[in-house]
Structures are given as C-alpha cells and as structure tokens.
Design a protein around this motif. Structure first.
Motif, PDB file in Angstrom:
ATOM      1  N   THR A 142      71.584 -11.866  80.395  1.00 29.57           N
ATOM      2  CA  THR A 142      71.728 -11.760  78.942  1.00 29.57           C
ATOM      3  C   THR A 142      70.672 -10.525  78.598  1.00 29.57           C
ATOM      4  OG1 THR A 142      72.112 -14.143  78.511  1.00 29.57           O
ATOM      5  CG2 THR A 142      71.383 -12.433  76.712  1.00 29.57           C
ATOM      6  N   VAL A 143      71.348  -9.523  77.904  1.00 31.58           N
ATOM      7  CA  VAL A 143      70.377  -8.474  77.373  1.00 31.58           C
ATOM      8  C   VAL A 143      70.506  -8.577  75.851  1.00 31.58           C
ATOM      9  CG1 VAL A 143      70.620  -7.227  79.535  1.00 31.58           C
ATOM     10  CG2 VAL A 143      72.232  -6.695  77.589  1.00 31.58           C
ATOM     11  N   SER A 144      69.602  -7.473  75.204  1.00 33.28           N
ATOM     12  CA  SER A 144      69.617  -7.168  73.731  1.00 33.28           C
ATOM     13  C   SER A 144      70.687  -6.245  73.549  1.00 33.28           C
ATOM     14  CB  SER A 144      68.289  -6.859  73.243  1.00 33.28           C
ATOM     15  OG  SER A 144      68.262  -5.377  73.872  1.00 33.28           O
ATOM     16  N   ARG A 145      71.323  -6.436  72.339  1.00 32.09           N
ATOM     17  CA  ARG A 145      72.320  -5.601  71.962  1.00 32.09           C
ATOM     18  C   ARG A 145      71.863  -4.225  71.998  1.00 32.09           C
ATOM     19  NH1 ARG A 145      75.205  -2.218  71.632  1.00 32.09           N
ATOM     20  NH2 ARG A 145      77.315  -1.881  70.856  1.00 32.09           N
ATOM     21  N   GLU A 146      70.508  -3.995  71.557  1.00 34.11           N
ATOM     22  CA  GLU A 146      69.923  -2.570  71.340  1.00 34.11           C
ATOM     23  C   GLU A 146      69.561  -2.006  72.473  1.00 34.11           C
ATOM     24  OE1 GLU A 146      65.786  -0.983  68.878  1.00 34.11           O
ATOM     25  OE2 GLU A 146      65.923  -2.940  69.387  1.00 34.11           O
ATOM     26  N   SER A 147      69.289  -2.722  73.745  1.00 38.14           N
ATOM     27  CA  SER A 147      69.395  -2.147  75.039  1.00 38.14           C
ATOM     28  C   SER A 147      70.717  -1.525  75.562  1.00 38.14           C
ATOM     29  CB  SER A 147      68.676  -3.208  76.087  1.00 38.14           C
ATOM     30  OG  SER A 147      69.631  -4.103  76.037  1.00 38.14           O
ATOM     31  N   LEU A 148      71.678  -2.485  75.151  1.00 37.74           N
ATOM     32  CA  LEU A 148      73.059  -1.860  75.544  1.00 37.74           C
ATOM     33  C   LEU A 148      73.455  -0.819  74.886  1.00 37.74           C
ATOM     34  CD1 LEU A 148      75.886  -2.481  77.215  1.00 37.74           C
ATOM     35  CD2 LEU A 148      76.596  -4.019  75.547  1.00 37.74           C
ATOM     36  N   ASP A 149      73.135  -0.581  73.496  1.00 35.89           N
ATOM     37  CA  ASP A 149      73.332   0.456  72.825  1.00 35.89           C
ATOM     38  C   ASP A 149      73.018   1.847  73.501  1.00 35.89           C
ATOM     39  OD1 ASP A 149      74.391   1.472  70.159  1.00 35.89           O
ATOM     40  OD2 ASP A 149      72.578   2.322  70.225  1.00 35.89           O
ATOM     41  N   VAL A 150      71.843   1.701  74.157  1.00 38.79           N
ATOM     42  CA  VAL A 150      71.251   3.007  74.999  1.00 38.79           C
ATOM     43  C   VAL A 150      72.356   3.541  76.011  1.00 38.79           C
ATOM     44  CG1 VAL A 150      69.388   3.911  76.307  1.00 38.79           C
ATOM     45  CG2 VAL A 150      68.707   2.225  74.368  1.00 38.79           C
ATOM     46  N   ARG A 151      72.890   2.489  76.601  1.00 39.17           N
ATOM     47  CA  ARG A 151      73.842   2.650  77.884  1.00 39.17           C
ATOM     48  C   ARG A 151      74.984   3.165  77.394  1.00 39.17           C
ATOM     49  NH1 ARG A 151      74.804  -1.828  81.542  1.00 39.17           N
ATOM     50  NH2 ARG A 151      75.705  -0.498  82.624  1.00 39.17           N
ATOM     51  N   LEU A 152      75.457   2.409  76.120  1.00 38.99           N
ATOM     52  CA  LEU A 152      76.921   2.872  75.591  1.00 38.99           C
ATOM     53  C   LEU A 152      76.780   4.380  75.123  1.00 38.99           C
ATOM     54  CD1 LEU A 152      78.152  -0.341  74.146  1.00 38.99           C
ATOM     55  CD2 LEU A 152      78.900   0.829  75.959  1.00 38.99           C
ATOM     56  N   THR A 153      75.553   4.597  74.331  1.00 34.20           N
ATOM     57  CA  THR A 153      75.638   6.016  73.595  1.00 34.20           C
ATOM     58  C   THR A 153      75.621   7.174  74.831  1.00 34.20           C
ATOM     59  OG1 THR A 153      74.260   5.217  71.970  1.00 34.20           O
ATOM     60  CG2 THR A 153      74.115   7.381  72.263  1.00 34.20           C
ATOM     61  N   ALA A 154      74.914   6.738  75.988  1.00 37.37           N
ATOM     62  CA  ALA A 154      74.697   7.730  77.193  1.00 37.37           C
ATOM     63  C   ALA A 154      76.185   7.693  77.658  1.00 37.37           C
ATOM     64  CB  ALA A 154      74.007   7.209  77.966  1.00 37.37           C
TER      65      ALA A 154
END
Length: 294
Positions: A142-154
């Motif tokens: 499980t990860v935070s949605r905020e941390s996934l946002d960094v990956r999706l933005t890249a």
C-alpha cells in the motif's frame, strides 16, 4: 454557510429536529453516512435530487480490461487533487463534536473522501475505503495516492495541464474526473512486484472487506439507535446496517434529501440537508456548561 447561519435555520426545522432530539437524546447513537453528507464540501453525490447520471467503473472492468484501467487512472490523475483540496463541512464537524461529547458512539461512512477523519471523528470505519491510498492487488503493498502521483506525473508529463483548470472539470464522488481523451495515458504498476495497482476503494461489483463489515456491525450493536445521514441506502453494503438495527430492536432515524430504501422502517425520517440538521442538533445534545458561581 457558517455555523451561525446554520443555527439560524432551526426555526424552519424545529418540529423535525425536536422529534429527532427526543429519539437520540441520552442514547448512544451510531451514525451511517453517505455521499449526501459531503455535498456541502463540494463533492457531488451519486443519487441525490438533481445529481447528474453516473456510470461508475466496476471492479470487473478495472481488473479485466487494460483500456478501462488506463481510462480510470487518467481521470483519477486529474481529479484526485480536487478531492484532496476539499474540507470538512458543518455536518462532519457536528458529528465529531457529538462523538467527543459522548452522544455519538461511532461512525460508519460509505464515503471515500476522508472528511470524517479530517473533521476529528475517532471511532470510524471507512466502509468503502479511502481515495488517498493505493494498493497492489498482487502483493498487497500500500502506498499513498500522493506518492503515486509523483510517478504518474513523470510517466505522463503535461497530461494534467492539458486538461485545463480542475475547477472547470466535473469530478465524481470517487475523485474520478470527466476526461475524454485518455488513450495516451501511461499506467504505473507496483514498484515492489510489478502487479496491478488499484485505489483502496471498494468498486461496484467488489466485496467489502470482512473485517470492515464486522467492525461496522459492532458499532451498530454497541449503540442504542442508528442515525443515517446523507445516504439513499441504495447500495446493500449500507442498507444492511439499517435493517440490522431495526431487526435488533433499535430505533432508526434518517436525514436525507430524497427517498431512501429504508424509509418504510424508519422511526424518524427527515427530508432535509445534513449540515443544517446535524448542526441544529448540537445545542440540544451537547452538555450544558456550568454557570459561573456568584
């Protein structure tokens, strides 16, 4: 609307509020909430009067079709920040205050917006999960949605900016934004095992985790009365608690704009907004402060 303004509306609600106060005063009250509680925070509901028709993605579509999954993550990439920017409203704050005073014994919410938590509710079950967590379906990481946002933005540079101003985009109750062109979006997989990532939200067609079902029943069983606030109870995962409470001999109170599936078994039924009604309860259920001596 401010709390003071909400209190000023009590005159119009007085007969209904008086009936509700008589039912819950002095009793431990469990509360089941739905999307109607969060509309005053700017989050639309699914089935309230005037709601736009919605066709949420099912669990089977998300897991079984890469195109559906890509479409979901593209829309969520735009919409989740709108959800994060919302704030608890007077209804959320009233329930938290009533819990601190001992009048509310626990809250079961069908909402995924985290607003109860941010308002201060403690004995809380987020029955359908939370938009701010993401879980791997293969390994459970499980990860935070905020941390996934960094990956999706890249992985998708400029995608969000190309959609325009978020305030001009329709956002659904699960943080899904109405974005039409999603074919080019790149989906991220689990960093640990390469498995499929999914928001930690119960989709239509998916089963609510057993531990959350059991904990929700405990909250209802531990109370003397069940109050439903802002839910049409269309989905069985919420309706079963209303039926369980009545079968157990507990009174059922409902505050909702529009009909619900439990209207015929409710002890008290208010066709009203949750923010103003819950705020109007406060002076009647909170302890009266002692008068200063002398």
């Amino acid at each position: 609307m401010t709390s003071t303004a909400l209190l000023d509306t009590r005159a119009a609600l007085a007969p209904d509020v008086a009936e509700l106060v008589a039912l819950v005063r002095g009793r431990r009250t469990a509360v089941l909430t739905g999307a109607g509680l969060s509309t005053d925070s700017g989050i639309p509901d699914y089935r309230g009067p005037g709601s736009a028709p919605r066709n949420p993605m099912t669990y089977q579509q998300f897991t079984g079709d890469p195109a559906f999954r890509r479409h979901y993550w593209a829309r969520n990439h735009v919409g989740w920040r709108h959800m994060a920017a919302t704030r608890p409203n007077d209804g959320h704050r009233a329930l938290a205050a009533l819990e601190r005073a001992g009048a509310v014994s626990g809250v079961v919410t069908q909402n995924v917006d985290t607003l109860h938590r941010r308002a201060g509710s403690q004995n809380l079950v987020d029955l359908h999960g939370s938009y701010d967590r993401v879980r791997c379906l293969a390994c459970g990481y499980t990860v935070s949605r905020e941390s996934l946002d960094v990956r999706l933005t890249a992985l998708n540079p400029g995608f969000r900016e190309a959609q325009g101003v978020v305030d001009d985009i329709e956002i659904a109750p699960d943080a899904d934004a109405v974005v039409e062109s999603t074919a080019s979006f790149v989906v991220a997989d689990c960093e640990r095992c390469g498995g499929m990532l999914k928001p930690d939200i119960v989709y239509f067609g998916e089963t609510v985790p057993r531990e959350k079902v059991a904990r929700s029943y405990e909250i209802v069983d531990d109370a003397d009365v069940l109050l439903v606030a802002g839910s049409s109870l269309t989905v069985h995962s919420g309706l079963r608690y209303a039926r369980h409470a009545v079968r157990s001999g507990k009174p059922l109170a409902i505050i909702n704009r529009g009909a619900t599936r439990a209207d015929d078994i409710a002890t008290v039924r208010l066709d009203a907004g949750t923010s103003e009604t819950l705020t109007a309860l406060l002076p009647h259920l909170l302890p009266t402060p002692p008068r200063p001596a002398g």
